[in-house]
Design a protein around this motif. Structure first.
Motif, PDB file in Angstrom:
ATOM      1  N   THR A  78       5.614  -4.721  -5.544  1.00 18.99           N
ATOM      2  CA  THR A  78       5.168  -5.759  -6.477  1.00 18.99           C
ATOM      3  C   THR A  78       6.355  -6.419  -7.157  1.00 18.99           C
ATOM      4  N   ARG A  79       7.318  -5.619  -7.574  1.00 19.95           N
ATOM      5  CA  ARG A  79       8.532  -6.196  -8.168  1.00 19.95           C
ATOM      6  C   ARG A  79       9.231  -7.109  -7.167  1.00 19.95           C
ATOM      7  N   ASN A  80       9.232  -6.691  -5.913  1.00 19.98           N
ATOM      8  CA  ASN A  80       9.849  -7.540  -4.883  1.00 19.98           C
ATOM      9  C   ASN A  80       9.120  -8.874  -4.757  1.00 19.98           C
ATOM     10  N   LEU A  81       7.770  -8.824  -4.744  1.00 19.02           N
ATOM     11  CA  LEU A  81       6.989 -10.053  -4.566  1.00 19.02           C
ATOM     12  C   LEU A  81       7.156 -11.002  -5.754  1.00 19.02           C
ATOM     13  N   LEU A  82       7.251 -10.460  -6.947  1.00 22.02           N
ATOM     14  CA  LEU A  82       7.400 -11.320  -8.119  1.00 22.02           C
ATOM     15  C   LEU A  82       8.756 -12.033  -8.117  1.00 22.02           C
ATOM     16  N   ALA A  83       9.739 -11.416  -7.468  1.00 20.88           N
ATOM     17  CA  ALA A  83      11.060 -12.040  -7.361  1.00 20.88           C
ATOM     18  C   ALA A  83      11.173 -12.928  -6.127  1.00 20.88           C
ATOM     19  N   GLU A  84      10.524 -12.518  -5.029  1.00 22.62           N
ATOM     20  CA  GLU A  84      10.570 -13.241  -3.753  1.00 22.62           C
ATOM     21  C   GLU A  84       9.214 -13.093  -3.082  1.00 22.62           C
ATOM     22  N   PRO A  85       8.365 -14.135  -3.137  1.00 18.94           N
ATOM     23  CA  PRO A  85       6.980 -14.012  -2.653  1.00 18.94           C
ATOM     24  C   PRO A  85       6.828 -13.950  -1.146  1.00 18.94           C
ATOM     25  N   ARG A  86       7.877 -14.239  -0.366  1.00 21.52           N
ATOM     26  CA  ARG A  86       7.758 -14.159   1.089  1.00 21.52           C
ATOM     27  C   ARG A  86       7.509 -12.719   1.524  1.00 21.52           C
ATOM     28  N   CYS A  87       6.540 -12.541   2.424  1.00 20.36           N
ATOM     29  CA  CYS A  87       6.172 -11.194   2.839  1.00 20.36           C
ATOM     30  C   CYS A  87       5.354 -11.282   4.127  1.00 20.36           C
ATOM     31  N   LEU A 105      -2.466  -7.439  14.053  1.00 23.27           N
ATOM     32  CA  LEU A 105      -2.147  -8.799  13.622  1.00 23.27           C
ATOM     33  C   LEU A 105      -1.153  -8.740  12.472  1.00 23.27           C
ATOM     34  N   THR A 106      -0.080  -9.488  12.577  1.00 25.51           N
ATOM     35  CA  THR A 106       0.857  -9.652  11.466  1.00 25.51           C
ATOM     36  C   THR A 106       0.670 -11.042  10.877  1.00 25.51           C
ATOM     37  N   VAL A 107       0.430 -11.088   9.577  1.00 25.93           N
ATOM     38  CA  VAL A 107       0.271 -12.358   8.869  1.00 25.93           C
ATOM     39  C   VAL A 107       1.475 -12.541   7.958  1.00 25.93           C
ATOM     40  N   VAL A 108       2.151 -13.656   8.087  1.00 27.03           N
ATOM     41  CA  VAL A 108       3.310 -13.948   7.250  1.00 27.03           C
ATOM     42  C   VAL A 108       2.963 -15.088   6.299  1.00 27.03           C
ATOM     43  N   GLY A 109       3.560 -15.051   5.125  1.00 28.34           N
ATOM     44  CA  GLY A 109       3.286 -16.082   4.145  1.00 28.34           C
ATOM     45  C   GLY A 109       3.887 -15.736   2.801  1.00 28.34           C
ATOM     46  N   ARG A 110       3.273 -16.242   1.742  1.00 35.34           N
ATOM     47  CA  ARG A 110       3.748 -16.006   0.383  1.00 35.34           C
ATOM     48  C   ARG A 110       2.624 -15.411  -0.455  1.00 35.34           C
ATOM     49  N   ALA A 111       2.927 -14.344  -1.160  1.00 38.07           N
ATOM     50  CA  ALA A 111       1.943 -13.679  -2.018  1.00 38.07           C
ATOM     51  C   ALA A 111       2.114 -14.165  -3.455  1.00 38.07           C
ATOM     52  N   SER A 143      -2.982 -12.877  -3.839  1.00 37.19           N
ATOM     53  CA  SER A 143      -3.483 -13.458  -2.595  1.00 37.19           C
ATOM     54  C   SER A 143      -2.285 -13.862  -1.744  1.00 37.19           C
ATOM     55  N   LEU A 144      -2.433 -13.693  -0.441  1.00 35.16           N
ATOM     56  CA  LEU A 144      -1.358 -14.052   0.490  1.00 35.16           C
ATOM     57  C   LEU A 144      -1.703 -15.371   1.159  1.00 35.16           C
ATOM     58  N   ASP A 145      -0.981 -16.421   0.793  1.00 32.55           N
ATOM     59  CA  ASP A 145      -1.185 -17.723   1.419  1.00 32.55           C
ATOM     60  C   ASP A 145      -0.452 -17.696   2.755  1.00 32.55           C
ATOM     61  N   PRO A 146      -1.195 -17.646   3.879  1.00 33.10           N
ATOM     62  CA  PRO A 146      -0.518 -17.453   5.170  1.00 33.10           C
ATOM     63  C   PRO A 146       0.125 -18.730   5.699  1.00 33.10           C
ATOM     64  N   SER A 147       1.245 -18.546   6.367  1.00 32.40           N
ATOM     65  CA  SER A 147       1.869 -19.661   7.072  1.00 32.40           C
ATOM     66  C   SER A 147       1.702 -19.525   8.576  1.00 32.40           C
ATOM     67  N   ALA A 148       1.525 -18.289   9.069  1.00 36.45           N
ATOM     68  CA  ALA A 148       1.364 -18.067  10.505  1.00 36.45           C
ATOM     69  C   ALA A 148       0.853 -16.658  10.748  1.00 36.45           C
ATOM     70  N   GLY A 149       0.320 -16.459  11.941  1.00 41.12           N
ATOM     71  CA  GLY A 149      -0.117 -15.141  12.366  1.00 41.12           C
ATOM     72  C   GLY A 149       0.469 -14.808  13.723  1.00 41.12           C
ATOM     73  N   HIS A 150       0.753 -13.545  13.939  1.00 45.01           N
ATOM     74  CA  HIS A 150       1.292 -13.067  15.214  1.00 45.01           C
ATOM     75  C   HIS A 150       0.368 -11.950  15.699  1.00 45.01           C
ATOM     76  N   LEU A 151      -0.368 -12.227  16.760  1.00 42.16           N
ATOM     77  CA  LEU A 151      -1.406 -11.330  17.252  1.00 42.16           C
ATOM     78  C   LEU A 151      -0.964 -10.628  18.526  1.00 42.16           C
ATOM     79  N   ASN A 152      -1.174  -9.324  18.558  1.00 46.51           N
ATOM     80  CA  ASN A 152      -1.056  -8.563  19.796  1.00 46.51           C
ATOM     81  C   ASN A 152      -2.408  -7.918  20.027  1.00 46.51           C
ATOM     82  N   GLY A 153      -3.110  -8.397  21.049  1.00 51.60           N
ATOM     83  CA  GLY A 153      -4.456  -7.916  21.313  1.00 51.60           C
ATOM     84  C   GLY A 153      -4.507  -6.708  22.213  1.00 51.60           C
TER      85      GLY A 153
END
Length: 258
Positions: A78-87, A105-111, A143-153
């Motif tokens: 949480t401390r990391n996200l408050l300083a840098e929301p990318r996750c 599924l990996t979802v990348v974005g900003r929390a 909430s994580l505002d996604p920018s992209a998803g990486h799926l391995n089915g």
């Protein structure tokens, strides 16, 4: 030998995941199913010096599929996200046998922190035990505002997804979103038999199923540690249409039941 292999053929680089539209399988459907059914996963954040930091968190989704988390501000992530929301968040279905044979599924974005009452309600309906500590002063919803998803089915199934492919478009269905809370309460209180039929029809098996959320395209149910996503035969835009679809689905499920 630049550009060719030793056999004289053209040298190829490493295979990369295709866009969801070109993947050759229902990548969007599988990704959205993972978003709605996986309730815990790995959260990767960045330490102040740029070191990756990974931890385990519980997750829910907003009506459009946006990932939601309840985090303690005493935690490193949480401390990391408050300083840098990318996750990024990893949603892994898991199962028996080789863990790499199951979809993830990996979802990348900003929390970002959220005080939206719907975020709180959706998360706590999905994780009712979290009510014990949700109001502690150090806890807050993100909430994580996604920018992209990486799926391995699974083996030989991979795809990349855009934000719009991950999330539902709620335009025109504001009535469903607004009426969700009352509908969830009503279904759980008075229609447990229908919920069991919906879950069984979606492969969830028998159990005491509880509705945790619904949206214009489907509903989310849990029974103990199990979760299942039930999709409607057609998108609904208001509560009247939702009632008709649910009645028809229950009737059809009773006909199909062994």
């Amino acid at each position: 030998m630049s550009g060719t292999d030793q056999g004289g053929g053209e040298k190829r680089g490493p295979a990369r995941p295709l866009p969801a539209a070109e993947a050759g399988f229902d990548a969007v459907g599988l990704a959205r199913d993972l978003l709605r059914t996986v309730r815990s996963g790995a959260l990767a954040t960045l330490e102040p010096d740029g070191t990756p930091f990974c931890s385990l968190v519980t997750m829910a989704t907003d009506a459009d599929g946006t990932p939601l988390m309840l985090l303690s501000r005493l935690s490193a992530h949480t401390r990391n996200l408050l300083a840098e929301p990318r996750c990024s968040l990893l949603f892994s279905a898991g199962g028996k046998g080789d863990p790499l044979a199951h979809p993830r599924l990996t979802v990348v974005g900003r929390a970002v922190p959220s005080q939206d009452p719907r975020v709180r309600a959706r998360f706590l309906t999905r994780h009712p035990k979290a009510k014990l500590y949700a109001d502690f002063p150090d806890f807050g919803f993100f909430s994580l505002d996604p920018s992209a998803g990486h799926l391995n089915g699974g083996f030989a199934k991979a795809a990349t997804l855009t934000r719009d492919e991950l999330l539902l478009d709620l335009a025109g269905a504001e009535g469903v979103v607004a009426g969700e809370g009352g509908a969830v309460e009503h279904m759980n209180a008075d229609h447990a038999d229908a919920l069991a039929l919906y879950a069984a029809g979606a492969g969830g098996g028998e159990g005491r199923w509880q509705l945790t959320g619904l949206d214009p395209e489907g509903m989310d149910l849990v029974a103990g540690e199990r979760a299942v996503r039930v999709t409607y035969p057609e998108r609904v835009s208001d509560m009247g249409a939702l009632r008709k679809v649910l009645v028809a689905m229950a009737a059809q499920a009773r006909v199909d039941a062994p």
